[in-house]
Scaffold this motif. Structure first.
Motif, PDB file in Angstrom:
ATOM      1  N   ALA A   1       0.844  -1.205   0.000  1.00 34.01           N
ATOM      2  CA  ALA A   1       0.000   0.000   0.000  1.00 34.01           C
ATOM      3  C   ALA A   1       0.876   1.250   0.000  1.00 34.01           C
ATOM      4  O   ALA A   1       0.577   2.228  -0.691  1.00 34.01           O
ATOM      5  N   MET A   2       1.958   1.200   0.753  1.00 33.30           N
ATOM      6  CA  MET A   2       2.850   2.367   0.802  1.00 33.30           C
ATOM      7  C   MET A   2       3.598   2.550  -0.512  1.00 33.30           C
ATOM      8  O   MET A   2       3.842   3.671  -0.949  1.00 33.30           O
ATOM      9  N   LYS A   3       3.916   1.443  -1.164  1.00 34.66           N
ATOM     10  CA  LYS A   3       4.528   1.510  -2.493  1.00 34.66           C
ATOM     11  C   LYS A   3       3.542   2.146  -3.482  1.00 34.66           C
ATOM     12  O   LYS A   3       3.916   3.010  -4.282  1.00 34.66           O
ATOM     13  N   LYS A   4       2.291   1.742  -3.402  1.00 30.41           N
ATOM     14  CA  LYS A   4       1.256   2.317  -4.270  1.00 30.41           C
ATOM     15  C   LYS A   4       1.079   3.807  -3.991  1.00 30.41           C
ATOM     16  O   LYS A   4       0.926   4.610  -4.921  1.00 30.41           O
ATOM     17  N   GLN A   5       1.108   4.193  -2.723  1.00 26.21           N
ATOM     18  CA  GLN A   5       0.965   5.603  -2.359  1.00 26.21           C
ATOM     19  C   GLN A   5       2.029   6.449  -3.051  1.00 26.21           C
ATOM     20  O   GLN A   5       1.759   7.578  -3.474  1.00 26.21           O
ATOM     21  N   ALA A   6       3.249   5.911  -3.169  1.00 25.12           N
ATOM     22  CA  ALA A   6       4.337   6.650  -3.827  1.00 25.12           C
ATOM     23  C   ALA A   6       4.005   6.926  -5.287  1.00 25.12           C
ATOM     24  O   ALA A   6       4.429   7.943  -5.843  1.00 25.12           O
ATOM     25  N   SER A   7       3.210   6.064  -5.894  1.00 21.48           N
ATOM     26  CA  SER A   7       2.827   6.280  -7.296  1.00 21.48           C
ATOM     27  C   SER A   7       1.612   7.196  -7.425  1.00 21.48           C
ATOM     28  O   SER A   7       1.341   7.706  -8.514  1.00 21.48           O
ATOM     29  N   LEU A   8       0.894   7.413  -6.333  1.00 21.95           N
ATOM     30  CA  LEU A   8      -0.309   8.242  -6.387  1.00 21.95           C
ATOM     31  C   LEU A   8      -0.037   9.727  -6.166  1.00 21.95           C
ATOM     32  O   LEU A   8      -0.811  10.564  -6.613  1.00 21.95           O
ATOM     33  N   VAL A   9       1.047  10.038  -5.454  1.00 20.69           N
ATOM     34  CA  VAL A   9       1.418  11.443  -5.289  1.00 20.69           C
ATOM     35  C   VAL A   9       2.127  11.903  -6.562  1.00 20.69           C
ATOM     36  O   VAL A   9       2.563  11.081  -7.367  1.00 20.69           O
ATOM     37  N   GLN A  10       2.255  13.204  -6.745  1.00 18.63           N
ATOM     38  CA  GLN A  10       2.813  13.704  -7.999  1.00 18.63           C
ATOM     39  C   GLN A  10       4.318  13.491  -8.129  1.00 18.63           C
ATOM     40  O   GLN A  10       4.828  13.319  -9.232  1.00 18.63           O
ATOM     41  N   LYS A  11       5.037  13.516  -7.011  1.00 23.10           N
ATOM     42  CA  LYS A  11       6.494  13.346  -7.033  1.00 23.10           C
ATOM     43  C   LYS A  11       6.875  12.346  -5.946  1.00 23.10           C
ATOM     44  O   LYS A  11       7.446  12.713  -4.920  1.00 23.10           O
ATOM     45  N   GLY A  12       6.578  11.092  -6.191  1.00 23.87           N
ATOM     46  CA  GLY A  12       6.765  10.095  -5.155  1.00 23.87           C
ATOM     47  C   GLY A  12       7.950   9.177  -5.361  1.00 23.87           C
ATOM     48  O   GLY A  12       8.399   8.944  -6.480  1.00 23.87           O
TER      49      GLY A  12
END
Length: 187
Positions: A140-151
């Motif tokens: 989930a945290m890996k996915k969150q990095a792809s959901l923010v604009q500069k992750g």
């Protein structure tokens, strides 16, 4: 994460989200998955206390510590002094108000908290940290990095929820690299 999605985001240069999911319901589901791996006899003992609401019973606490915290919160046993002191002085009232009475009986004010749909509004460099043995789902945290604009995602393969303690080399090397990249403008 809430602050970084608000009108005050301009006050940030960058953000590190260390071992935190953007959805409490998803965290609770993942936590149930971790609980299901505990020996059924231990679960039966824990349920004896949970059914009575006896979450502060020292025997219940010992079961949770041995079968959950030492595997998923901090894998250094005994806990380092700083971790133990923090655990000894946590505010149970605030914990229950926000999280619920136990890791295994989630609730409280955060029960329905989910800002996953708002992550795309985070425009600053963002480092999401997850660990293999975490109480939070590292995927989930890996996915969150792809959901923010500069992750960016940092995975701590030997770490738990407190990977800043039990996977320090990976954790701090990754944090320092992120800060250096933000400072140099190469992120």
């Amino acid at each position: 994460m809430e602050y970084a999605t608000s009108k005050y985001a301009k006050n940030f240069k960058a953000i590190v989200i260390s071992n935190m999911q953007s959805s409490f319901p998803e965290y609770a589901a993942y936590n149930n998955k971790l609980r299901s791996r505990i020996d059924p006899d231990v679960i039966a003992l824990m349920e004896k206390y949970e059914s009575k609401g006896d979450f502060l019973n020292p025997e219940y606490d010992a079961l949770v510590m041995k079968h959950y915290y030492s595997h998923h919160v901090c894998r250094i046993v005994p806990f380092p002094d700083g971790v133990q002191r923090a655990m000894d002085h946590h505010n149970q009232h605030i914990y229950e108000l926000m999280q619920g009475p136990s890791e295994f009986v989630p609730g409280g004010l955060l029960a329905d908290w989910d800002i996953t749909d708002k992550l795309s509004t985070i425009i600053i460099p963002s480092l999401m940290v997850g660990a293999k043995h975490d109480t939070m789902d590292p995927e989930a945290m890996k996915k969150q990095a792809s959901l923010v604009q500069k992750g960016r995602y940092l995975h701590c393969p030997n770490g738990s929820h407190m990977c800043m303690w039990d996977d320090q080399d990976i954790y701090f090397t990754g944090i320092i690299k992120f800060i250096e990249d933000v400072e140099s403008g190469t992120f």
